[in-house]
Design an enzyme around this catalytic site. Structure first.
Site, PDB file in Angstrom:
ATOM      1  N   TRP A   1     -23.167  16.966  47.763  1.00  0.00           N
ATOM      2  CA  TRP A   1     -22.233  16.446  48.754  1.00  0.00           C
ATOM      3  C   TRP A   1     -22.677  16.844  50.153  1.00  0.00           C
ATOM      4  O   TRP A   1     -22.600  16.035  51.087  1.00  0.00           O
ATOM      5  CB  TRP A   1     -20.828  16.928  48.438  1.00  0.00           C
ATOM      6  CG  TRP A   1     -19.710  16.293  49.201  1.00  0.00           C
ATOM      7  CD1 TRP A   1     -18.572  16.910  49.614  1.00  0.00           C
ATOM      8  CD2 TRP A   1     -19.575  14.922  49.638  1.00  0.00           C
ATOM      9  NE1 TRP A   1     -17.742  16.020  50.283  1.00  0.00           N
ATOM     10  CE2 TRP A   1     -18.342  14.783  50.312  1.00  0.00           C
ATOM     11  CE3 TRP A   1     -20.402  13.798  49.533  1.00  0.00           C
ATOM     12  CZ2 TRP A   1     -17.900  13.582  50.870  1.00  0.00           C
ATOM     13  CZ3 TRP A   1     -19.964  12.591  50.092  1.00  0.00           C
ATOM     14  CH2 TRP A   1     -18.733  12.499  50.752  1.00  0.00           C
TER      15      TRP A   1
ATOM     16  N   ALA B   1     -21.392  11.563  45.996  1.00  0.00           N
ATOM     17  CA  ALA B   1     -22.629  11.756  46.757  1.00  0.00           C
ATOM     18  C   ALA B   1     -23.742  10.829  46.272  1.00  0.00           C
ATOM     19  O   ALA B   1     -24.520  10.297  47.074  1.00  0.00           O
ATOM     20  CB  ALA B   1     -23.076  13.215  46.636  1.00  0.00           C
TER      21      ALA B   1
ATOM     22  N   LYS C   1      -6.813  16.627  41.335  1.00  0.00           N
ATOM     23  CA  LYS C   1      -7.493  15.511  40.667  1.00  0.00           C
ATOM     24  C   LYS C   1      -8.710  15.993  39.878  1.00  0.00           C
ATOM     25  O   LYS C   1      -9.089  15.382  38.880  1.00  0.00           O
ATOM     26  CB  LYS C   1      -7.844  14.423  41.674  1.00  0.00           C
ATOM     27  CG  LYS C   1      -8.775  14.830  42.813  1.00  0.00           C
ATOM     28  CD  LYS C   1     -10.231  14.597  42.510  1.00  0.00           C
ATOM     29  CE  LYS C   1     -11.124  15.053  43.652  1.00  0.00           C
ATOM     30  NZ  LYS C   1     -12.561  14.829  43.361  1.00  0.00           N
TER      31      LYS C   1
ATOM     32  N   SER D   1     -18.875  12.052  37.886  1.00  0.00           N
ATOM     33  CA  SER D   1     -17.887  13.125  38.005  1.00  0.00           C
ATOM     34  C   SER D   1     -18.312  14.341  37.193  1.00  0.00           C
ATOM     35  O   SER D   1     -18.331  14.310  35.963  1.00  0.00           O
ATOM     36  CB  SER D   1     -16.512  12.633  37.523  1.00  0.00           C
ATOM     37  OG  SER D   1     -15.614  13.712  37.411  1.00  0.00           O
ATOM     38  N   ARG D   2     -18.627  15.415  37.879  1.00  0.00           N
ATOM     39  CA  ARG D   2     -19.053  16.621  37.163  1.00  0.00           C
ATOM     40  C   ARG D   2     -17.879  17.267  36.422  1.00  0.00           C
ATOM     41  O   ARG D   2     -18.069  17.917  35.392  1.00  0.00           O
ATOM     42  CB  ARG D   2     -19.719  17.605  38.124  1.00  0.00           C
ATOM     43  CG  ARG D   2     -18.843  18.139  39.226  1.00  0.00           C
ATOM     44  CD  ARG D   2     -19.627  18.961  40.227  1.00  0.00           C
ATOM     45  NE  ARG D   2     -20.566  18.136  40.978  1.00  0.00           N
ATOM     46  CZ  ARG D   2     -21.328  18.594  41.963  1.00  0.00           C
ATOM     47  NH1 ARG D   2     -21.274  19.869  42.310  1.00  0.00           N
ATOM     48  NH2 ARG D   2     -22.148  17.797  42.614  1.00  0.00           N
TER      49      ARG D   2
ATOM     50  N   VAL E   1     -21.471  23.162  39.694  1.00  0.00           N
ATOM     51  CA  VAL E   1     -20.124  23.726  39.652  1.00  0.00           C
ATOM     52  C   VAL E   1     -19.096  22.615  39.468  1.00  0.00           C
ATOM     53  O   VAL E   1     -19.081  21.640  40.223  1.00  0.00           O
ATOM     54  CB  VAL E   1     -19.822  24.510  40.943  1.00  0.00           C
ATOM     55  CG1 VAL E   1     -18.371  24.980  40.965  1.00  0.00           C
ATOM     56  CG2 VAL E   1     -20.765  25.699  41.068  1.00  0.00           C
TER      57      VAL E   1
END
Length: 329
Positions: free
Chosen positions: A12, A141, A192, A255-256, A280
């Site tokens: 990001w 990102a 979220k 989405s991690r 993370v």
């Protein structure tokens, strides 16, 4: 030429440096790793994240010297994981940020203190609320790197300041809009990620699309109840800063948090999932903070509670979701 510091070397941070520098702002980019800085200087790429992005060193000034990076800028953008904010900023004197505009691009909370990033900056660095901004909205990102159309919302208590930062972000593939709900936007961005963990766990347990749709719609009600309890005001929660950000985190391949949850649902331990991801997942730390906060607020938050029990109390995901599915409507 605006002078902006970006703190962080992840995906990001890399995306924000791309946006800001291509808009001809001078970006002083702090990264922890000296080898990464040298790689950027030599090859104009971040070797670890978004490596396909090429940076113009006329506008991008990478460094490992945090005090030097911050000293001459007017804006400071924080883009490190929430759990590492204190470590990243520890070399700064407490007055180093006082006269700057601080922009949190972090969707997490300070662990143990259980406070928002902006509250931490106000408390420990005496940054006034009028100088604090939050970057929110559905904007991965990876898609910024590919220059896919993206939308950002800049939350603040001062619309004039957030509009100024929006102008630094807007380009042909990024639209940015100000919003006067600093705390609501920031809390929503935190929760979220917890919901995305739940969606990933559900997928790992082989629940289908029908269940996930119910899970997300119930999650929006959960967010609404929490925000009303902790910071009541009128909010259009169907907007992109709230619902939009939730949807992309809950469903996207990038989405991690969803990826992390999926691994947990498939039987990974927390530690093994963290090692394999090597990134993370903010929701892991956030769920503990929100759970602790809610001991005082006593908001009905069955999804958050389920994720907390799975990750921190080691309740089997299949067992906890059998209980959770009876609480959803």
């Amino acid at each position: 030429m605006e002078k902006i510091a970006v703190i962080g070397g992840g995906s990001w941070a890399s995306a924000l440096v791309k946006i800001l520098s291509e808009n001809k702002s001078q970006v002083h980019w702090w990264m922890r790793n000296e080898n990464d800085v040298q790689h950027l200087i030599n090859y104009r790429h971040n070797p670890r994240y978004l490596s396909g992005v090429t940076y113009d060193l006329q506008y991008v000034k990478p460094s490992t010297d945090l005090q030097a990076v911050v000293a001459t800028v007017d804006w400071v953008v924080l883009a490190v994981p929430a759990a590492f904010v204190q470590e990243a900023l520890k070399t700064l004197p407490t007055d180093a940020l006082r006269n700057k505009v601080l922009v949190s691009a972090i969707k997490g909370m300070i662990p143990k203190e259980n406070i928002l990033i902006t509250d931490y900056l106000e408390k420990h660095y005496q940054v006034p609320k009028s100088h604090l901004l939050v970057v929110a909205g559905p904007c991965h990102a990876e898609e910024v790197a590919m220059e896919k159309q993206s939308y950002l919302t800049i939350g603040s208590h001062d619309l004039a300041t957030s509009e100024r930062f929006c102008e630094l972000l807007r380009n042909r593939y990024v639209k940015a809009n100000p919003l006067d709900d600093l705390d609501g936007v920031e809390y929503c961005a935190v929760i979220k990620n917890i919901i995305a963990l739940a969606c990933g766990i559900a997928r790992g347990l082989n629940y289908g699309d029908n269940f996930q749709a119910v899970l997300v719609s119930n999650a929006m009600l959960e967010i609404e109840r929490f925000l009303h309890a902790i910071m009541p005001m009128h909010r259009a929660l169907s907007g992109s800063a709230y619902l939009g950000d939730l949807l992309v985190t809950a469903y996207s391949q990038f989405s991690r948090n969803r990826t992390f949850g999926n691994m947990i649902g498939h039987g990974y331990t927390v530690k093994s999932a963290q090692i394999e991801m090597n990134m993370v997942a903010e929701g892991y730390y956030a769920v503990q903070s929100i759970y602790e906060l809610n001991k005082r607020l006593k908001v009905d938050m069955p999804i958050t509670t389920a994720v907390y029990l799975i990750l921190y109390e080691r309740i089997a995901p299949a067992v906890e979701f059998e209980i959770l599915k009876e609480k959803l409507k």
